[in-house]
Design an enzyme around this catalytic site. Structure first.
Site, PDB file in Angstrom:
ATOM      1  NE  ARG A  24      12.251  -0.413   5.690  1.00 49.96           N
ATOM      2  CZ  ARG A  24      11.461   0.778   5.514  1.00 49.96           C
ATOM      3  NH1 ARG A  24      10.929   1.015   4.354  1.00 49.96           N
ATOM      4  NH2 ARG A  24      10.649   1.197   6.554  1.00 49.96           N
ATOM      5  NE  ARG A  28      10.151  -1.044  -1.418  1.00 50.08           N
ATOM      6  CZ  ARG A  28       9.677   0.748  -0.549  1.00 50.08           C
ATOM      7  NH1 ARG A  28       8.173   0.583  -1.116  1.00 50.08           N
ATOM      8  NH2 ARG A  28       9.239   1.089  -0.174  1.00 50.08           N
ATOM      9  NE  ARG A  37       5.142  -5.157  -1.150  1.00 52.89           N
ATOM     10  CZ  ARG A  37       4.123  -4.826  -1.523  1.00 52.89           C
ATOM     11  NH1 ARG A  37       3.163  -5.964  -2.096  1.00 52.89           N
ATOM     12  NH2 ARG A  37       3.206  -4.408  -0.945  1.00 52.89           N
ATOM     13  CG  ASP A  74       6.450  -2.904   8.738  1.00 53.69           C
ATOM     14  OD1 ASP A  74       7.311  -2.134   7.808  1.00 53.69           O
ATOM     15  OD2 ASP A  74       5.969  -1.946   9.543  1.00 53.69           O
ATOM     16  CE1 TYR A 150       3.717   5.522  10.110  1.00 47.53           C
ATOM     17  CE2 TYR A 150       5.562   5.098  11.940  1.00 47.53           C
ATOM     18  CZ  TYR A 150       5.559   5.563  10.467  1.00 47.53           C
ATOM     19  OH  TYR A 150       5.881   5.579   9.915  1.00 47.53           O
TER      20      TYR A 150
HETATM   21  O1  CP3 Z   1      15.065  -3.763   7.295  1.00 50.60           O
HETATM   22  C1  CP3 Z   1      15.181  -4.780   6.864  1.00 50.60           C
HETATM   23  O2  CP3 Z   1      15.205  -5.215   5.593  1.00 50.60           O
HETATM   24  C2  CP3 Z   1      13.862  -5.530   7.242  1.00 50.60           C
HETATM   25  C3  CP3 Z   1      12.354  -5.076   7.477  1.00 50.60           C
HETATM   26  C4  CP3 Z   1      11.915  -3.723   7.297  1.00 50.60           C
HETATM   27  C5  CP3 Z   1      10.428  -3.321   6.821  1.00 50.60           C
HETATM   28  N1  CP3 Z   1      10.191  -2.323   7.840  1.00 50.60           N
HETATM   29  C6  CP3 Z   1       9.937  -3.923   5.635  1.00 50.60           C
HETATM   30  C7  CP3 Z   1       9.396  -3.032   4.951  1.00 50.60           C
HETATM   31  C8  CP3 Z   1      12.542  -2.955   8.710  1.00 50.60           C
HETATM   32  C9  CP3 Z   1      13.195  -3.549   9.664  1.00 50.60           C
HETATM   33  C10 CP3 Z   1      11.013  -1.882   9.051  1.00 50.60           C
HETATM   34  C11 CP3 Z   1      11.477  -1.384  10.115  1.00 50.60           C
HETATM   35  C12 CP3 Z   1      10.153   0.105   9.572  1.00 50.60           C
HETATM   36  N2  CP3 Z   1       8.855   0.114   9.146  1.00 50.60           N
HETATM   37  C13 CP3 Z   1      10.471   1.315  10.229  1.00 50.60           C
HETATM   38  C14 CP3 Z   1      11.386   1.645  11.299  1.00 50.60           C
HETATM   39  C15 CP3 Z   1      12.729   1.757  10.264  1.00 50.60           C
HETATM   40  C16 CP3 Z   1      12.823   3.491   9.496  1.00 50.60           C
HETATM   41  O3  CP3 Z   1      12.544   3.282   8.042  1.00 50.60           O
HETATM   42  O4  CP3 Z   1      12.162   4.390  10.297  1.00 50.60           O
HETATM   43  C17 CP3 Z   1       9.435   1.998  10.240  1.00 50.60           C
HETATM   44  C18 CP3 Z   1       9.003   3.801  10.442  1.00 50.60           C
HETATM   45  C19 CP3 Z   1       8.215   0.984   9.107  1.00 50.60           C
HETATM   46  C20 CP3 Z   1       6.764   1.440   8.894  1.00 50.60           C
HETATM   47  C21 CP3 Z   1       6.726   1.687   7.401  1.00 50.60           C
HETATM   48  N3  CP3 Z   1       6.628   0.286   6.884  1.00 50.60           N
HETATM   49  C22 CP3 Z   1       6.789   1.779   6.344  1.00 50.60           C
HETATM   50  C23 CP3 Z   1       7.028   3.625   6.701  1.00 50.60           C
HETATM   51  C24 CP3 Z   1       6.289   1.993   5.275  1.00 50.60           C
HETATM   52  C25 CP3 Z   1       6.798   2.995   4.187  1.00 50.60           C
HETATM   53  C26 CP3 Z   1       7.517   3.362   3.167  1.00 50.60           C
HETATM   54  C27 CP3 Z   1       7.712   2.222   2.312  1.00 50.60           C
HETATM   55  O5  CP3 Z   1       9.663   1.905   2.035  1.00 50.60           O
HETATM   56  O6  CP3 Z   1       7.647   1.749   1.761  1.00 50.60           O
HETATM   57  C28 CP3 Z   1       7.006   1.107   5.246  1.00 50.60           C
HETATM   58  C29 CP3 Z   1       7.146  -0.362   4.333  1.00 50.60           C
HETATM   59  C30 CP3 Z   1       7.961  -1.502   4.110  1.00 50.60           C
HETATM   60  N4  CP3 Z   1       8.467  -2.377   5.614  1.00 50.60           N
HETATM   61  C31 CP3 Z   1       8.340  -2.541   3.425  1.00 50.60           C
HETATM   62  C32 CP3 Z   1       9.126  -3.217   3.619  1.00 50.60           C
HETATM   63  C33 CP3 Z   1      10.937  -3.728   2.470  1.00 50.60           C
HETATM   64  C34 CP3 Z   1       8.362  -1.543   1.422  1.00 50.60           C
HETATM   65  C35 CP3 Z   1       6.218  -1.884   1.178  1.00 50.60           C
HETATM   66  C36 CP3 Z   1       6.695  -2.744   0.072  1.00 50.60           C
HETATM   67  O7  CP3 Z   1       6.783  -4.270  -0.277  1.00 50.60           O
HETATM   68  O8  CP3 Z   1       5.713  -2.276  -0.415  1.00 50.60           O
END
Ligand code: CP3
Length: 342
Positions: A24, A28, A37, A74, A150
């Site tokens: 991640r 953010r 964003r 994602d 999901y």
């Molecule tokens: O790692 C990185 O920087 C690359 C980008 C990346 C994102 N999601 C961007 C993201 C990666 C590799 C993911 C993987 C992801 N997405 C997973 C597997 C990793 C883990 O955390 O277990 C999962 C389960 C998801 C599904 C997902 N996406 C959820 C549950 C959420 C909401 C929770 C949160 O962190 O906000 C997201 C949103 C998300 N994916 C954000 C980002 C930067 C934040 C959303 C935003 O900008 O509003």
């Protein structure tokens, strides 16, 4: 490639210091991400605009000095590609209007093809071009079980009891959905590699909610299929979050790298995963501590894993409210370690 430390470590080759990146990292914690964003309608618009996805992918390379870029995207690209769109609700997370409940729902899903994820392919190509031969570019996908969770649940969950209900009450149906997700994911990851991904990581974020037997049957065998296919092209990292109960089976996966969460003792992991490169595993909450403590904990982590066949990372994604200089302290400590201690 000018800095191929991470790929060398992944392949099991000797490295002059430990490579480091942060799950991640493209998110953010960084001001540039928050600005981009705020300029778009929603999360999916950012994911689907290659120029912006490329920009936020490169920001951690420049600001944090990590040893790899991970493409901004994602894991939920796959459900959408198969015909199940999602929304990312502000401060709530993913939401699916429609969920998978019946065999008919599964039949209605398509096996995704390139045209269903062309925006990711284009983001990868653009990022690869921008990166030049500076650093490796990482691709990724969710594990079939995590995507299944999901698609059936429709959102995150504490228990994932809807997803688990299907594996216990309709196991055949569950397998037919997992099959379809697996085939689509293999095609998706192959496209990522062809577009420039140098390594791919499979996130089994929800594997840990299964049990010993159910993990093997409903998660691991599908991860193994993806790993077998993709390992012919690039090194593969499997990240089985919370599934330490399945370590012995995970050790038999044909992947080069195993990602570990913080629950796992590095010495134990070294014994279990003898021929693999290990990645991880600092508790992301540790970065809420002061920089002196972060430094000490990071050094202790490297000492416990050793400097070879190792990629430093957190044990899960960095939390959005972590101070950037704390993340930077973690990264800098890893980078300085080789010079002083080995
Ligand atoms: O790692 C990185 O920087 C690359 C980008 C990346 C994102 N999601 C961007 C993201 C990666 C590799 C993911 C993987 C992801 N997405 C997973 C597997 C990793 C883990 O955390 O277990 C999962 C389960 C998801 C599904 C997902 N996406 C959820 C549950 C959420 C909401 C929770 C949160 O962190 O906000 C997201 C949103 C998300 N994916 C954000 C980002 C930067 C934040 C959303 C935003 O900008 O509003």
């Amino acid at each position: 490639m000018r800095n191929d430390l991470l790929l060398k470590a992944a392949r099991g080759e000797e490295t002059s210091r430990v490579p480091v990146w942060v799950m991640r990292q493209a998110g953010r914690i960084l001001p540039g991400y928050r600005k981009v964003r705020a300029s778009v309608k929603d999360f999916t618009e950012l994911v689907k605009t290659p120029e912006l996805a490329c920009e936020v992918t490169l920001e951690p390379v420049n600001v944090l000095g990590v040893d790899a870029a991970i493409i901004f995207s994602d894991i939920l690209v796959i459900p959408e590609a198969m015909g199940l769109p999602y929304q990312m609700l502000e401060s709530k997370g993913p939401h699916f209007e429609k969920t998978i409940k019946t065999a008919k729902d599964i039949d209605a899903l398509r096996r995704g093809t390139t045209e269903n994820w062309d925006y990711v392919v284009n983001a990868l190509k653009l990022t690869k071009r921008e990166l030049g031969n500076k650093l490796p570019l990482l691709g990724f996908a969710g594990s079939p079980w995590t995507i299944f969770a999901y698609m059936t649940e429709g959102s995150g969950s504490k228990t994932f009891s809807v997803a688990k209900r299907m594996i216990f009450s309709e196991p055949k149906m569950a397998h037919s959905l997992l099959e379809k997700i697996t085939e689509t994911t293999i095609a998706y990851l192959k496209d990522q590699v062809n577009a420039g991904a140098d390594l791919v990581q499979i996130f089994d974020s929800w594997g840990g909610i299964l049990g010993y037997d159910t993990y093997n049957e409903f998660s691991l065998q599908y991860i193994a299929r993806i790993v077998d296919e993709l390992s012919k092209m690039v090194p593969v990292t499997a990240f089985p979050k919370g599934a330490y109960f399945a370590s012995e089976q995970l050790a038999k996966l044909n992947c080069r790298v195993i990602g570990l969460d913080w629950a796992i003792n590095p010495a134990e992991a070294r014994k279990t995963f003898r021929n693999k490169t290990l990645q991880g595993n600092m508790d992301p909450c540790m970065l809420y501590s002061d920089t002196n403590s972060i430094k000490k904990a990071t050094q202790a982590m490297i000492k416990a894993f050793g400097t070879q066949n190792y990629i430093a990372n957190l044990g899960h994604g960095v939390y959005p409210d972590t101070p950037v200089d704390h993340v930077k302290c973690f990264i800098d400590t890893v980078k300085e370690y080789g010079a002083n201690n080995s």
